[in-house]
Design an enzyme around this catalytic site. Structure first.
Site, PDB file in Angstrom:
ATOM      1  N   HIS A  56       4.085  -1.860   2.708  1.00 46.82           N
ATOM      2  CA  HIS A  56       3.917  -0.641   3.000  1.00 46.82           C
ATOM      3  C   HIS A  56       5.087  -0.047   2.115  1.00 46.82           C
ATOM      4  O   HIS A  56       6.596  -0.353   2.616  1.00 46.82           O
ATOM      5  CB  HIS A  56       3.121   0.613   3.527  1.00 46.82           C
ATOM      6  CG  HIS A  56       1.736   0.051   4.697  1.00 46.82           C
ATOM      7  ND1 HIS A  56       1.996  -0.945   5.446  1.00 46.82           N
ATOM      8  CD2 HIS A  56       1.150   1.057   4.401  1.00 46.82           C
ATOM      9  CE1 HIS A  56       0.629  -0.668   5.630  1.00 46.82           C
ATOM     10  NE2 HIS A  56      -0.562  -0.138   5.344  1.00 46.82           N
ATOM     11  N   ASP A 111       0.766  -0.800  -0.182  1.00 45.31           N
ATOM     12  CA  ASP A 111       0.039  -0.045   0.227  1.00 45.31           C
ATOM     13  C   ASP A 111       0.803   0.494   0.301  1.00 45.31           C
ATOM     14  O   ASP A 111       2.079   1.448   0.205  1.00 45.31           O
ATOM     15  CB  ASP A 111      -1.045   0.000   1.189  1.00 45.31           C
ATOM     16  CG  ASP A 111      -1.880  -1.034   1.135  1.00 45.31           C
ATOM     17  OD1 ASP A 111      -1.585  -2.147   0.184  1.00 45.31           O
ATOM     18  OD2 ASP A 111      -2.377  -0.807   1.924  1.00 45.31           O
TER      19      ASP A 111
END
Length: 220
Positions: free
Chosen positions: A178, A38
């Site tokens: 991430h 992400d």
């Protein structure tokens, strides 16, 4: 004290909007986890992530923030060229609980102008039922997760993050890292440990299949 679960409890999807995807189907071998990232792409972090994935022959899905994708189109192109898939993470990393539904949908459609994908993940995992329904009406498939690496949390070290994944991921799990500057001190070393662990055991990491919906032009 953290207020999120490393392993998504079974009851949580029952409390969320309908139709959200929490786990993925595996390859025909029945073995494999779905690796996702992400908040990228980031010019310092994403290339290092891609190099590691290449080294360990792993595939992943990158849920990109639209403004980042627009700023670094060469990284989006590299993600696709190396056999990974894209997902939409809104244009400005919006919190659905704090954003009116029309603005949330419009922001997602703005990201869709750069990211030709029908996969969507709400930032922070926060999305209202009305927002989920509106996006599903636009043809999006909303992907959540069942294992967090917690690389976004500075209270943990890289070995903690790797352990969270290794202890909790099962065949079909959707795992979240991430590729952001904030998470990099934990993401990069933890990802190396995780990829090495599964590669030695010949357990693959998979990308979601390419999926593109028909997206209309954003309202603004």
């Amino acid at each position: 004290m953290r207020f999120y679960a490393v392993k998504t409890p079974r009851f949580l999807p029952l409390l969320q909007p309908k139709g959200l995807i929490w786990t993925g189907k595996t390859a025909s071998s029945g073995i494999g986890q779905y690796l996702t990232f992400d908040d990228g792409p980031h010019p310092q972090v994403t290339p290092q992530v891609l190099a590691m994935l290449r080294n360990y022959e792993a595939k992943a899905t990158f849920f990109c923030v639209g403004e980042n994708a627009a700023a670094f189109p060469e990284l989006v192109a590299q993600i696709l060229a190396e056999g990974h898939t894209l997902g939409n993470h809104t244009h400005n990393h919006l919190n659905g609980w704090k954003t009116p539904t029309p603005a949330y949908v419009d922001n997602t459609l703005k990201a869709a102008a750069t990211l030709a994908t029908g996969w969507f993940r709400p930032p922070y995992g926060r999305i209202r039922a009305a927002q989920a329904h509106a996006l599903q009406q636009q043809g999006f498939r909303i992907v959540m997760w069942d294992v967090l690496s917690c690389d976004f949390d500075a209270r943990y070290g890289p070995r903690d993050c790797a352990r969270f994944v290794i202890r909790n991921a099962r065949s079909g799990s959707i795992v979240v890292f991430h590729d952001s500057l904030k998470a990099a001190p934990r993401c990069l070393p933890a990802l190396e440990l995780v990829l090495r662990y599964y590669h030695r055991r010949q357990l693959p990491f998979l990308a979601l299949p390419h999926f593109r919906n028909s997206i209309p032009e954003p309202v603004s």
